[in-house]
Design an enzyme around this catalytic site. Structure first.
Site: not given
Ligand code: ARG
Length: 427
Positions: A209, A342
């Site tokens: 990743k 996530d």
């Molecule tokens: N881990 C991701 C980041 O920090 C989370 C994004 C969350 N927001 C979203 N709209 N998907 O970039």
């Protein structure tokens, strides 16, 4: 004495013999065949040990078989989440999480989240980044049967440039944090990123990743800006490939997405600001989109309370809506979609809440289920083993009360979970 030994050996042999041949018949009222995209009625599944032997309308029930009656339920393959951070979740205070915790704290509680994830119906996860190799320790403990959790495919360290989403930003440079060599995942330049891929693989990574663009939940400026050069991305992906690993790119920004796709990643994570050209490129290259379209909901309602700085909340406000609209465009254009949440951004075990959002933004209920089963297995590279209920595959099987094709939110209440032929939940 001899008799005792003979009897013991006999018992041992029969016990092993019995264990080696645990036979189960599952009666499925409805069965979702994700390979054909159809719902079959009144099926029987013959499971022996950890594998599916037969799926048919009618099977002669072996007399040693245990029968699991799910004739009032809908049975489907165990769900697969292609983007989790299963080892942790916010503890309630942004700064305390960063400054007062070590990977040891994370390791102590990781098993709780693993169990919740499995009990929510997720029999496999691709875990895309964790503190200090806790993911590898957890994966191994699960595989050894010491801890209850899903089959894990783990990334170890997120590889990112200095100042990237994978670095710690926004604090005084006079504060120095010294992670042991390789353990921060911060690497710059072609040679260093190759070395980091090797370090991750050496320490157990199943997948690589890296951060192609900036992030939301980190304090660097823009969300969309690329954070590696094309040469660095090419190096990461080709190095991963050399070691037999696929690469997943964290990428919100349009440019970074295209760069990562050109480098040959297997999946784009988030994909929030993907443009028409990026969508075409992903389609042409067969790159999966793994878009966490539920997260916005949770972040905007909870993260101010968790002490996250306004800068981060404002970034979320900027991408959340666009991400969902662009997800829909990608779906409509025919980009391959795999389910990934996530989770860890929000509480583990809530993974299935994302289905509703995927169906609101372009996917059919069957399409969303396929994203979380057969497509996810294809992306991870485990399609031979799991992802559908077919003879020869591992018995990763779940059941829900209603037909998720009519009500996708029924997947938020999984009643029955079998992983590798072992029942972990049966309500
Ligand atoms: N881990 C991701 C980041 O920090 C989370 C994004 C969350 N927001 C979203 N709209 N998907 O970039």
């Amino acid at each position: 004495m001899r008799k005792f030994i003979t009897t013991s050996v006999f018992l041992l042999v029969t016990t092993i013999g019995f264990c080696q041949n645990k036979t189960t018949i599952i009666k499925a009222g409805k069965l979702i065949d994700v390979e054909t995209g159809t719902v079959l009625l009144n099926q029987m599944i013959l499971v022996r040990n950890d594998s599916i032997i037969q799926v048919a309308n009618k099977i002669n029930i072996p007399k040693e078989a245990t029968i699991i009656d799910l004739s009032k339920s809908t049975v489907l393959p165990g769900l697969i989440d292609c983007h989790t951070h299963i080892t942790s979740q916010p503890g309630g205070d942004y700064y305390a999480d960063i400054f007062r915790k070590t990977p040891v704290d994370v390791a102590i509680t990781a098993h709780i989240y693993a169990k919740r994830t499995l009990e929510a119906g997720f029999t496999s996860v691709r875990d895309l980044g964790s503190a200090g190799l806790v993911d590898i320790a957890l994966r191994n403990a699960i595989n050894n049967g010491d801890v209850v959790g899903p089959n894990m495919y783990a990334a170890t360290m997120f590889i990112g440039s200095t100042g990237s989403h994978g670095d710690l930003n926004g604090f005084s440079p006079y504060l120095e944090f010294n992670a042991p060599k390789g353990m921060s995942g911060v690497a710059n330049g072609v040679d260093a990123v190759r070395a980091q891929v090797r370090f991750n693989v050496k320490n157990g990574a199943d997948v690589i990743k890296f951060g192609a663009s900036a992030g939301v939940l980190s304090e660097e400026e823009s969300v969309g800006g690329p954070q590696y050069s094309q040469e660095e991305m090419d190096a990461i992906v080709s190095e991963a490939k050399m070691w037999g690993r696929k690469a997943a790119a964290h990428a919100h920004g349009a440019e970074a997405i295209k760069m990562a796709v050109k480098a040959g990643v297997a999946s784009i994570e988030h994909g929030s600001l993907v443009d028409a050209e990026g969508i075409q490129l992903m389609k042409a290259k067969g790159t999966y989109l793994v878009s966490d379209v539920y997260d916005d909901e949770y972040i905007l309602s909870e993260y101010s309370k968790l002490g996250y700085p306004d800068k981060i909340i404002n970034k979320e406000k900027m991408v959340g809506k666009l991400q969902r609209e662009n997800f829909q465009k990608a779906v409509e254009a025919g980009v391959k979609i795999a389910f990934g949440t996530d989770a860890g951004v929000y509480p583990h075990g809530w993974n299935a809440r994302q289905f509703k959002w995927m169906t609101r933004f372009g996917l059919s209920p069957m399409g969303a289920i396929q994203a979380a089963t057969i497509n996810a297995a294809d992306l991870i590279g485990i399609k031979e083993k799991t992802g559908s209920i077919k003879a020869g595959k591992k018995a990763d099987i779940i059941a829900v009360a209603n037909n998720p094709i009519d009500d996708i939110t029924t997947l938020e209440q999984v009643q029955f979970v079998m992983k590798n032929g072992v029942v972990y939940k049966n309500n």
